[in-house]
Design a protein around this motif. Structure first.
Motif, PDB file in Angstrom:
ATOM      1  N   PRO A  48       0.846  -1.225   0.057  1.00  0.00           N
ATOM      2  CA  PRO A  48       0.162   0.056  -0.040  1.00  0.00           C
ATOM      3  C   PRO A  48       0.901   1.261  -0.040  1.00  0.00           C
ATOM      4  N   GLU A  49       0.530   2.202  -0.779  1.00  0.00           N
ATOM      5  CA  GLU A  49       1.332   3.410  -0.891  1.00  0.00           C
ATOM      6  C   GLU A  49       0.721   4.620  -0.546  1.00  0.00           C
ATOM      7  N   TYR A  50      -0.484   4.859  -0.498  1.00  0.00           N
ATOM      8  CA  TYR A  50      -1.146   6.021  -0.015  1.00  0.00           C
ATOM      9  C   TYR A  50      -2.781   5.813   0.143  1.00  0.00           C
ATOM     10  N   ILE A  51      -3.268   6.397   1.082  1.00  0.00           N
ATOM     11  CA  ILE A  51      -4.700   6.319   1.285  1.00  0.00           C
ATOM     12  C   ILE A  51      -5.298   7.813   1.499  1.00  0.00           C
ATOM     13  N   SER A  52      -6.380   7.868   0.850  1.00  0.00           N
ATOM     14  CA  SER A  52      -7.267   9.375   0.986  1.00  0.00           C
ATOM     15  C   SER A  52      -8.733   8.869   1.187  1.00  0.00           C
ATOM     16  N   ASP A  53      -9.463   9.841   1.502  1.00  0.00           N
ATOM     17  CA  ASP A  53     -10.935   9.726   1.616  1.00  0.00           C
ATOM     18  C   ASP A  53     -11.527   9.194   0.134  1.00  0.00           C
ATOM     19  N   GLN A  54     -10.556   9.490  -0.798  1.00  0.00           N
ATOM     20  CA  GLN A  54     -11.111   9.301  -2.227  1.00  0.00           C
ATOM     21  C   GLN A  54     -10.753   7.879  -2.777  1.00  0.00           C
ATOM     22  N   GLY A  55      -9.933   7.203  -2.101  1.00  0.00           N
ATOM     23  CA  GLY A  55      -9.383   5.996  -2.469  1.00  0.00           C
ATOM     24  C   GLY A  55      -7.938   5.377  -1.933  1.00  0.00           C
ATOM     25  N   LEU A  56      -7.464   4.270  -2.664  1.00  0.00           N
ATOM     26  CA  LEU A  56      -6.198   3.786  -2.139  1.00  0.00           C
ATOM     27  C   LEU A  56      -5.120   3.441  -3.376  1.00  0.00           C
ATOM     28  N   LEU A  57      -3.952   3.939  -3.015  1.00  0.00           N
ATOM     29  CA  LEU A  57      -2.968   3.627  -3.835  1.00  0.00           C
ATOM     30  C   LEU A  57      -2.094   2.596  -3.824  1.00  0.00           C
ATOM     31  N   VAL A  58      -1.896   1.623  -4.492  1.00  0.00           N
ATOM     32  CA  VAL A  58      -0.934   0.430  -4.292  1.00  0.00           C
ATOM     33  C   VAL A  58      -0.067   0.195  -5.343  1.00  0.00           C
ATOM     34  N   GLU A  59       1.039  -0.713  -5.156  1.00  0.00           N
ATOM     35  CA  GLU A  59       1.966  -0.865  -6.126  1.00  0.00           C
ATOM     36  C   GLU A  59       1.263  -1.700  -7.186  1.00  0.00           C
ATOM     37  N   TRP A  60       1.940  -1.542  -8.234  1.00  0.00           N
ATOM     38  CA  TRP A  60       1.312  -2.493  -9.358  1.00  0.00           C
ATOM     39  C   TRP A  60       2.332  -3.784  -9.481  1.00  0.00           C
ATOM     40  N   VAL A  61       1.569  -5.034  -9.362  1.00  0.00           N
ATOM     41  CA  VAL A  61       2.202  -6.307  -9.319  1.00  0.00           C
ATOM     42  C   VAL A  61       2.470  -6.723 -10.621  1.00  0.00           C
ATOM     43  N   GLU A  62       3.738  -6.563 -10.962  1.00  0.00           N
ATOM     44  CA  GLU A  62       4.247  -7.144 -12.282  1.00  0.00           C
ATOM     45  C   GLU A  62       4.191  -8.478 -12.536  1.00  0.00           C
ATOM     46  N   GLY A  63       3.757  -9.364 -13.587  1.00  0.00           N
ATOM     47  CA  GLY A  63       3.996 -10.630 -13.732  1.00  0.00           C
ATOM     48  C   GLY A  63       2.815 -11.146 -14.356  1.00  0.00           C
ATOM     49  N   ALA A  64       2.749 -12.497 -14.572  1.00  0.00           N
ATOM     50  CA  ALA A  64       1.657 -13.188 -15.417  1.00  0.00           C
ATOM     51  C   ALA A  64       0.690 -13.431 -14.555  1.00  0.00           C
ATOM     52  N   SER A  65      -0.622 -12.960 -15.195  1.00  0.00           N
ATOM     53  CA  SER A  65      -1.872 -13.085 -14.476  1.00  0.00           C
ATOM     54  C   SER A  65      -2.486 -14.502 -14.579  1.00  0.00           C
ATOM     55  N   LEU A  66      -3.169 -14.983 -13.606  1.00  0.00           N
ATOM     56  CA  LEU A  66      -3.458 -16.517 -13.555  1.00  0.00           C
ATOM     57  C   LEU A  66      -4.941 -16.522 -13.859  1.00  0.00           C
ATOM     58  N   HIS A  67      -5.577 -15.528 -14.510  1.00  0.00           N
ATOM     59  CA  HIS A  67      -6.843 -15.486 -14.670  1.00  0.00           C
ATOM     60  C   HIS A  67      -7.638 -16.584 -15.379  1.00  0.00           C
ATOM     61  N   HIS A  68      -6.696 -17.207 -16.422  1.00  0.00           N
ATOM     62  CA  HIS A  68      -7.256 -18.476 -16.895  1.00  0.00           C
ATOM     63  C   HIS A  68      -7.101 -19.786 -16.165  1.00  0.00           C
ATOM     64  N   GLY A  69      -6.736 -19.575 -14.728  1.00  0.00           N
ATOM     65  CA  GLY A  69      -6.778 -20.697 -14.006  1.00  0.00           C
ATOM     66  C   GLY A  69      -5.260 -20.969 -13.280  1.00  0.00           C
ATOM     67  N   ILE A  70      -5.645 -21.837 -12.083  1.00  0.00           N
ATOM     68  CA  ILE A  70      -4.150 -22.303 -11.379  1.00  0.00           C
ATOM     69  C   ILE A  70      -4.651 -23.292 -10.814  1.00  0.00           C
ATOM     70  N   ASP A  71      -3.671 -24.383 -10.815  1.00  0.00           N
ATOM     71  CA  ASP A  71      -4.003 -25.760 -10.286  1.00  0.00           C
ATOM     72  C   ASP A  71      -4.588 -25.319  -8.538  1.00  0.00           C
ATOM     73  N   PHE A  72      -5.640 -26.195  -8.232  1.00  0.00           N
ATOM     74  CA  PHE A  72      -6.050 -25.957  -6.858  1.00  0.00           C
ATOM     75  C   PHE A  72      -5.205 -26.242  -5.861  1.00  0.00           C
ATOM     76  N   ASP A  73      -4.167 -26.882  -5.840  1.00  0.00           N
ATOM     77  CA  ASP A  73      -3.257 -27.375  -4.666  1.00  0.00           C
ATOM     78  C   ASP A  73      -2.324 -26.041  -4.560  1.00  0.00           C
TER      79      ASP A  73
END
Length: 284
Positions: free
Chosen positions: A87-112
Motif C-alpha cells: 500500500p502506498e497512499y490512502i485518502s478519503d477518495q481511494g487507495l494507491l497500491v503498487e502494481w504487481v508485475e507478472g503473469a496473471s493467472l486469470h485463466h486458471g491455477i491448479d487448486f493445490d
C-alpha cells in the motif's frame, strides 16, 4: 484498457486528483483496468516508469460495503509477508497500491497451489490486523436491503431468509480471509505467487473463505478440505469438513445477492443470469 494522459484521466475520474500530490511530477499516463467486477481501477505510471494501481472509493464500493481504509489496514499489516501489493497512499477518495508485475493467472491455477497460498494467508496473525471482524448476517442483509422490490421475487426472498444466519459450528478460531481467492486475483511474479484485490478481505471463520474458493473452482469439497487440513497440519478434520460444507450454501446465497445487486447497479444482464443460475441450482 484505455491509455490516456494524466490530465485527461483526472477529468474522467476526479478521485485521481486526490493522489496527485503523491507524485513529485505529474504521472506519465493512466490506464483503465477492466479486470475487476466491483472496482473500476486505474493503472498509473510515473515519470520514472514505476507503476501503481489507483483503487477509488465510489458509490459502487459503498454499495458492496467495501472500505478502502480497511483494505489499506490489511495490506499494511501483511506487507512483511510479500503476499499482496504494497500500500502506498490512502485518502478519503481511494487507495494507491503498487502494481504487481507478472503473469496473471486469470485463466486458471491448479487448486493445490491456490490452497497453499490460502493456508499462508490464514496462518497470518489476525490479532495484529486492526479491522472489525466480518459479520455474515450484516453483509447479506446489507445486500438484500439495497435490492429493489421488483427484483425480490418470492424464490430469492425464500433463499435469503433460509440462509441469512451463520451456522452453529465448533469454533476453529478466526483468520485473515481474502474472500475472493481465485486465479483471476493471483499473479505469478519473480518472487512467487502474489494475491491482489483485497477489497473484500476481513477477519472471519477461515472455513467460509475455503468454501468460497471451493465453490468458484468447482472442487470436491471433502477432498479439498482434507488437503487444506493436511497443508496446515490439522489432525481433527471433521470440524473443518462440517464447517466448510455448512458455509457453502450460505456463501452461495451471498454471491447470488451480490449478483442481483450488481445487476441493479450496472444493468448488465450477465449478473442477473448468474443470480438466476444460483437460484435454480438451489431449487433443483
Amino acid at each position: 484498457m484505455a491509455r490516456m494522459s494524466w490530465h485527461e484521466a483526472c477529468h474522467l475520474d476526479t478521485t485521481l486528483q486526490s493522489v496527485a500530490h503523491f507524485f513529485p511530477l505529474p504521472p506519465e499516463y493512466a490506464q483503465t483496468l477492466t479486470g475487476g467486477l466491483t472496482n473500476r481501477c486505474w493503472k498509473v505510471v510515473s515519470q520514472k516508469g514505476k507503476a501503481y494501481v489507483w483503487r477509488p472509493t465510489t458509490a459502487i464500493t459503498k454499495a458492496f460495503s467495501i472500505s478502502r481504509l480497511q483494505e489499506h489496514q490489511i495490506l499494511k499489516a501483511i506487507e512483511p509477508t510479500h503476499i499482496g501489493p504494497k500500500p502506498e497512499y490512502i485518502s478519503d477518495q481511494g487507495l494507491l497500491v503498487e502494481w504487481v508485475e507478472g503473469a496473471s493467472l486469470h485463466h486458471g491455477i491448479d487448486f493445490d497451489s491456490l490452497l497453499k497460498i490460502q493456508t499462508k494467508i490464514h496462518a497470518i496473525d489476525a490479532t495484529k490486523i486492526p479491522v472489525v471482524p466480518f459479520s455474515f448476517s450484516a453483509r447479506i442483509d446489507h445486500y438484500w436491503f439495497q435490492i429493489k422490490d421488483n427484483l425480490k421475487t418470492p424464490e430469492f426472498e425464500k433463499l435469503y431468509k433460509a440462509w441469512r444466519n451463520p451456522p452453529g459450528l465448533t469454533n476453529v478460531g478466526s483468520s485473515l480471509c481474502h474472500f475472493d481467492l481465485a486465479g483471476y486475483n493471483m499473479v505469478r511474479t519473480d518472487e512467487g505467487l502474489k494475491v491482489i484485490d483485497w477489497e473484500y478481505a476481513s477477519i472471519a471463520d477461515p472455513r467460509m473463505d475455503l468454501a468460497l474458493s471451493i465453490d468458484v473452482a468447482g472442487e470436491n469439497p471433502v477432498k479439498a478440505i482434507a488437503r487444506y487440513c493436511q497443508l496446515r497440519e490439522i489432525e481433527d478434520i471433521d470440524p473443518w469438513i462440517e464447517g466448510a460444507q455448512a458455509w457453502l450454501p450460505r456463501t452461495t446465497v451471498m454471491a447470488m445477492l451480490w449478483y442481483l445487486l450488481a445487476f441493479q447497479l450496472w444493468g448488465d444482464e450477465y449478473y442477473y443470469h448468474q443470480a438466476l443460475k444460483i437460484k435454480e441450482t438451489f431449487c433443483s
